[in-house]
Motif scaffolding. Structure first.
Motif, PDB file in Angstrom:
ATOM      1  N   LEU B 171       0.861  -1.253   0.371  1.00  0.00           N
ATOM      2  CA  LEU B 171       0.124   0.270   0.150  1.00  0.00           C
ATOM      3  C   LEU B 171       0.695   1.284   0.300  1.00  0.00           C
ATOM      4  O   LEU B 171       1.859   1.347   0.624  1.00  0.00           O
ATOM      5  CB  LEU B 171      -0.826  -0.098   1.045  1.00  0.00           C
ATOM      6  CG  LEU B 171      -1.669  -1.288   1.615  1.00  0.00           C
ATOM      7  CD1 LEU B 171      -2.753  -1.260   2.886  1.00  0.00           C
ATOM      8  CD2 LEU B 171      -2.814  -1.212   0.416  1.00  0.00           C
ATOM      9  N   GLU B 175      -2.432   5.613   1.058  1.00  0.00           N
ATOM     10  CA  GLU B 175      -3.818   4.478   1.486  1.00  0.00           C
ATOM     11  C   GLU B 175      -3.639   4.015   2.801  1.00  0.00           C
ATOM     12  O   GLU B 175      -4.388   3.655   3.372  1.00  0.00           O
ATOM     13  CB  GLU B 175      -3.154   3.217   0.100  1.00  0.00           C
ATOM     14  CG  GLU B 175      -3.659   3.454  -0.930  1.00  0.00           C
ATOM     15  CD  GLU B 175      -3.607   2.470  -1.708  1.00  0.00           C
ATOM     16  OE1 GLU B 175      -3.123   2.726  -3.138  1.00  0.00           O
ATOM     17  OE2 GLU B 175      -2.716   1.990  -2.219  1.00  0.00           O
ATOM     18  N   HIS B 205      -8.544   6.198  -3.035  1.00  0.00           N
ATOM     19  CA  HIS B 205      -7.519   5.871  -2.477  1.00  0.00           C
ATOM     20  C   HIS B 205      -7.751   4.074  -1.689  1.00  0.00           C
ATOM     21  O   HIS B 205      -7.489   3.262  -2.083  1.00  0.00           O
ATOM     22  CB  HIS B 205      -7.191   6.354  -1.477  1.00  0.00           C
ATOM     23  CG  HIS B 205      -6.234   7.507  -1.736  1.00  0.00           C
ATOM     24  ND1 HIS B 205      -4.797   6.999  -2.270  1.00  0.00           N
ATOM     25  CD2 HIS B 205      -6.153   9.005  -1.342  1.00  0.00           C
ATOM     26  CE1 HIS B 205      -4.417   8.325  -2.432  1.00  0.00           C
ATOM     27  NE2 HIS B 205      -5.159   9.489  -2.277  1.00  0.00           N
ATOM     28  N   VAL B 209      -7.031   0.323  -2.602  1.00  0.00           N
ATOM     29  CA  VAL B 209      -6.567  -0.852  -1.437  1.00  0.00           C
ATOM     30  C   VAL B 209      -7.779  -2.043  -1.885  1.00  0.00           C
ATOM     31  O   VAL B 209      -6.857  -2.787  -1.959  1.00  0.00           O
ATOM     32  CB  VAL B 209      -7.212  -0.138  -0.115  1.00  0.00           C
ATOM     33  CG1 VAL B 209      -7.081  -1.148   0.522  1.00  0.00           C
ATOM     34  CG2 VAL B 209      -6.738   0.881   0.136  1.00  0.00           C
TER      35      VAL B 209
END
Lengths: 448, 231
Positions: B171, B175, B205, B209
């Motif tokens: 990530l 994020e 974001h 994810v």
């Protein structure tokens, strides 16, 4: 450009990923009891003989499913192997004996597939006879062997079907039951036909081969009879072993059931009884229900709870106490102040002096939120990183003006800030009237 | 993103309720969700329900709902199995996991199977209706607990296994920050003002994810499990 290609690759990679995940999930299921507990875990295509859509015993179909190949290829391979001195037939027979029958119903077989399959069977037998006659076995021996094989196959097939019935009825099997399978007259006829075929084959074989040496003939006859008996009772032996396995599995299952029942009795039923008695006090009912939910949740999904795979004995797992301790604290506050605490913990580590202090400070912050914020829910988030441990306690309640805190209120100053600072940690408080409060507590971890 | 954006924008003007299908093996719970959603009838319309994997697959094929509320724990396969069977046929159906489960493996499995979000069963009817609208519009909806699970799954513990594709497997700091705020109980709007970005950016974001969670290789899950035991 780079980013786009990655995305496309990723989309393509989706399918293999899922397959890998399935394999992974299967690896995790080590104990049979674990399989039973989590029937939703994707099942790996185990080697099982087909029950439907089969020509002889469903071996080829089962192997095809197991290897994810077209059935035709597998049947063809068996046919070709049958040409190699009958290896294909031997392999088929061994798989028939040792691979258990599947329990699921599959698609029915198509006419064309059946014809192809039958053709392949004939082809295989033909190839075997041809090759056999090439290596100077007299044709009649081969023919007798085929007669015996067919006889044995008839007996076996019958035993197999009775086995299926037995699965359904769940009855224990005796010898007679195993051979005749309660299948009535037609089963009896088929068993007798098969047995006599075998016997005829053996006798004719012996009469034909042995020159009249009486002793040797006697010995051979006895041996042949014993072999015949052994061949005919193999299904029974195999089944005995399977019965043992089934019984063991069902014993494990009933033990688990007893364990679950005992637990539910000690927890859920007791709590429900208490709730019935105290139905008037809404607060008390809530408290009981919340406490019970937490306890049951922990039992089901907790780190060493019932639902987690208990593969490692508890003693060699390190005491990862931070998360558990924070959970205990939140539970206590939930019970005492009748608020719901949404608690999320990332990572875990051992407790030491600093973290104990941090937990005490966190407890104070949660109590403050429960007491003063005037809300029904408080969020607690903790993250264990390699360098530090952070705890955030947040509510969406009343909030306050930090400059206007009366002098006599020591909770924040002493219990939280003082405690954290004495151990080298930091505290940040974000609040304003009406906007809720968030207390951030960061504690560096001791260099381990 | 499999969402047909053209369709979504075309319907912004008229506010037709979102067609929702309920999948849960407890009839009592389905009745409860129906009752809760009835209060938000102008937003959400429950078109059908199912109590097993087979019923769900048939029902979703028949009613063609826009959003499916999916239980994680069910006999014969659970939510992951429904996803596997339905997504190949009806790619445009959006799934929102609704679970009481605390087992991260189960929840992550459903997210990786293609669900667009995860909310817990203690959610209020109003919040649930909002979450349904959000996934319908193509956003990802994370509860604090799921954000915690994902952070856990992606955590770079000292015992972590080597990762395959770093671009997918990690990530970005941003994020991570967004997820952390989600786990702390912040709403999207609050995250936006906290990080000085727009709500739209927060949604982007969170969506990325979700995409990484769905596409990342299988090391994370095993790593997650081992981290949890070893750290």
């Amino acid at each position: 450009m780079r980013a786009r290609s990655v995305t496309i690759d990723a989309v393509n990679a989706r399918k293999p990923t899922r397959a890998a995940e399935t394999a992974d999930a299967t690896q995790e299921i080590a104990m049979p009891s674990a399989t039973e507990r989590r029937p939703q875990a994707p099942a790996f295509a185990q080697l099982r003989r087909r029950r439907t859509g089969r020509l002889v015993a469903g071996v080829a179909g089962g192997v095809a499913e197991h290897l994810d190949l077209p059935v035709l290829w597998v049947r063809g391979a068996f046919a070709v192997l049958a040409g190699c001195g009958g290896a294909g037939i031997l392999a088929y027979a061994l798989l028939w004996v040792f691979v258990p029958q599947g329990t699921t119903a599959e698609r029915p077989i198509s006419v064309r597939e059946r014809q192809q399959g039958l053709g392949l069977i004939l082809l295989g037998i033909g190839a075997m006879v041809a090759v056999g006659s090439l290596i100077a076995l007299p044709t009649w021996v081969v023919a007798l062997l085929v007669v015996e094989l067919v006889g044995a196959a008839v007996v076996w097939r019958e035993a197999d079907e009775s086995q299926r019935r037995r699965w359904r009825q769940g009855a224990r099997s005796g010898v007679a039951d195993a051979l005749f399978g309660g299948g009535g007259r037609s089963a009896l006829v088929r068993i007798l036909a098969g047995a006599s075929l075998v016997v005829v084959g053996i006798v004719v074989f012996l009469v034909g081969t042995s020159s009249i040496d009486d002793v040797r003939f006697g010995l051979l006859a006895v041996a042949a009879t014993l072999i015949g008996v052994a061949v005919l009772t193999v299904p029974w032996w195999v089944r005995l072993v399977r019965d043992l396995n089934v019984e063991r599995a069902s014993r494990i299952r009933s033990q688990e059931r007893a364990e679950i029942a005992a637990h539910l009795h000690d927890s859920v039923l007791q709590t429900l009884a208490l709730i019935q008695k105290q139905a008037d006090s809404e607060r008390e009912v809530r408290r009981l229900a919340r406490g019970q939910e937490r306890e049951l949740r922990n039992w089901l999904y907790g780190p060493d709870g019932y639902g987690s795979d208990r593969r490692a004995p508890v003693e060699d797992a390190p005491a990862t106490a931070f998360a558990a301790e924070l959970g205990r604290i939140c539970g206590e506050v939930e019970d005492v102040f009748a608020v719901k605490i949404q608690q999320v913990v990332v990572g875990d580590c051992d407790l030491d002096e600093r973290l104990t202090a941090q937990l005490a400070a966190a407890r104070e912050a949660v109590v403050n939120a429960a007491k003063h914020a005037g809300v029904a829910e408080v969020s607690v988030y903790a993250e264990v990183e390699s360098a530090q441990v952070s705890v955030y306690v947040r509510d969406r309640g009343a909030g306050f003006d930090p400059d206007n805190v009366p002098e006599d209120r020591h909770g924040l100053a002493d219990s939280i800030r003082g405690r954290m600072q004495r151990h080298g940690g930091r505290v940040k408080v974000r609040t304003s009237p009406g906007a809720g409060t968030e207390v951030q507590m960061e504690m560096p971890r001791a260099a381990a | 993103m499999l969402i047909v954006t053209g369709e979504a924008t075309a319907e912004v003007g008229e506010s037709r309720p979102v067609r929702v299908f309920l999948v849960d093996d407890h009839a009592l719970f389905r009745a409860g969700v129906r009752a809760e959603l009835a209060a938000a009838a102008e937003q959400v319309e429950v078109v059908g329900e199912a109590g097993s994997v087979a019923e769900a697959v048939a029902g979703i094929g028949h009613y063609q709902p826009e959003v499916v509320l999916l239980d994680v724990h069910m006999p014969d396969g659970g939510g992951a199995e429904v996803l596997r069977q339905v997504r190949s046929k009806n790619a445009e159906v959006v799934f929102l996991a609704l679970s009481v489960s605390d087992a991260a493996e189960d929840v992550i499995a459903v997210i990786r199977g293609g669900a667009r979000g995860y909310v817990t069963k203690t959610i209020s009817g109003r919040e649930l209706a909002d979450a349904i609208e959000r996934v319908r519009a193509g956003d990802a909806v994370f509860s604090p607990r799921l954000a915690g699970f994902v952070l856990d799954a992606f955590s770079e513990g000292p015992n972590s296994a080597p990762v395959g594709d770093p671009e997918l497997d990690l990530l970005t700091p941003r994020e991570r920050e967004v997820l952390r705020l989600l786990a702390r109980g912040y709403a999207y709007k609050e995250i936006a003002s906290e990080l000085f970005i727009s709500v739209k950016t927060v949604e982007t974001h969170v969506s990325s994810v979700l995409r990484k969670t769905q596409l990342s290789n299988r090391y994370e899950l095993s790593r997650w499990a081992s981290d949890r035991r070893l750290v």
